[in-house]
Write an enzyme that holds these catalytic residues in place. Sequence first.
Site, PDB file in Angstrom:
ATOM      1  N   GLY A   1       0.832  -1.200   0.000  1.00 30.44           N
ATOM      2  CA  GLY A   1       0.000   0.000   0.000  1.00 30.44           C
ATOM      3  C   GLY A   1       0.862   1.244   0.000  1.00 30.44           C
ATOM      4  N   CYS A   2       0.308   2.330   0.475  1.00 30.76           N
ATOM      5  CA  CYS A   2       1.037   3.599   0.540  1.00 30.76           C
ATOM      6  C   CYS A   2       2.327   3.407   1.341  1.00 30.76           C
ATOM      7  CB  CYS A   2       0.153   4.665   1.189  1.00 30.76           C
ATOM      8  SG  CYS A   2       1.025   6.220   1.470  1.00 30.76           S
ATOM      9  N   PHE A   3       3.435   3.824   0.764  1.00 30.07           N
ATOM     10  CA  PHE A   3       4.720   3.543   1.399  1.00 30.07           C
ATOM     11  C   PHE A   3       4.998   4.341   2.664  1.00 30.07           C
ATOM     12  CE2 PHE A   3       6.633   5.744  -2.643  1.00 30.07           C
ATOM     13  CZ  PHE A   3       6.164   6.989  -2.276  1.00 30.07           C
ATOM     14  N   TRP A   4       4.260   5.415   2.921  1.00 32.05           N
ATOM     15  CA  TRP A   4       4.543   6.233   4.111  1.00 32.05           C
ATOM     16  C   TRP A   4       4.370   5.446   5.405  1.00 32.05           C
ATOM     17  CZ3 TRP A   4       0.924  10.791   2.459  1.00 32.05           C
ATOM     18  CH2 TRP A   4       1.492  11.481   1.385  1.00 32.05           C
TER      19      TRP A   4
ATOM     20  N   GLU B   1       4.527   0.914  -5.049  1.00 31.10           N
ATOM     21  CA  GLU B   1       5.154   1.727  -4.004  1.00 31.10           C
ATOM     22  C   GLU B   1       5.752   0.742  -3.010  1.00 31.10           C
ATOM     23  OE1 GLU B   1       2.891   4.785  -2.094  1.00 31.10           O
ATOM     24  OE2 GLU B   1       2.229   5.649  -3.982  1.00 31.10           O
TER      25      GLU B   1
END
Length: 158
Positions: free
Chosen positions: A11-14, A55
Amino acid sequence: MKLEMATFGGGCFWGVEARFRSVEGVVETAVGYEGGQVDEPTYEQVCTDRTGHAEVVQVEFDAEGVTYEQLLGVFFDIHDPTQADRQGPDVGRQYRSVVFTHTPEQAKKAGDFVAKLAASKRFNRPIATKVEPASAFWRAEEYHQRYLEKHGSDACSL
């Protein structure tokens, strides 16, 4: 110290990066893009879902301080491995669940981990996570590195 590399897309890498940064034995992390067909992709290009990249978070770790299997455990605890091409509100192939392996040993361990997880029936749906050989890693733009840390948060919020 025995340094090794691991790469995960969930998912979103953050948020993925923030979680791995908190693991004892992790030396460094970098967010970026892997598994696509475009050299040096930008965030904007990856977001079109046309480059084929995921990502990802590249994790440099001390194998004497944390095992690859422990990192796999963290990875599968912090995202839904049954969702193909999405995580939560983020939809697209760039958000797929994938483990990019750097060695034959990692490939075997990741494959075995996925098989055991599937057999455990921990999830109500089949595991969608792919295990693939690592390819070119393209570091994301600097403003994405340690994004949550820079913005005073340790997790993404919806």
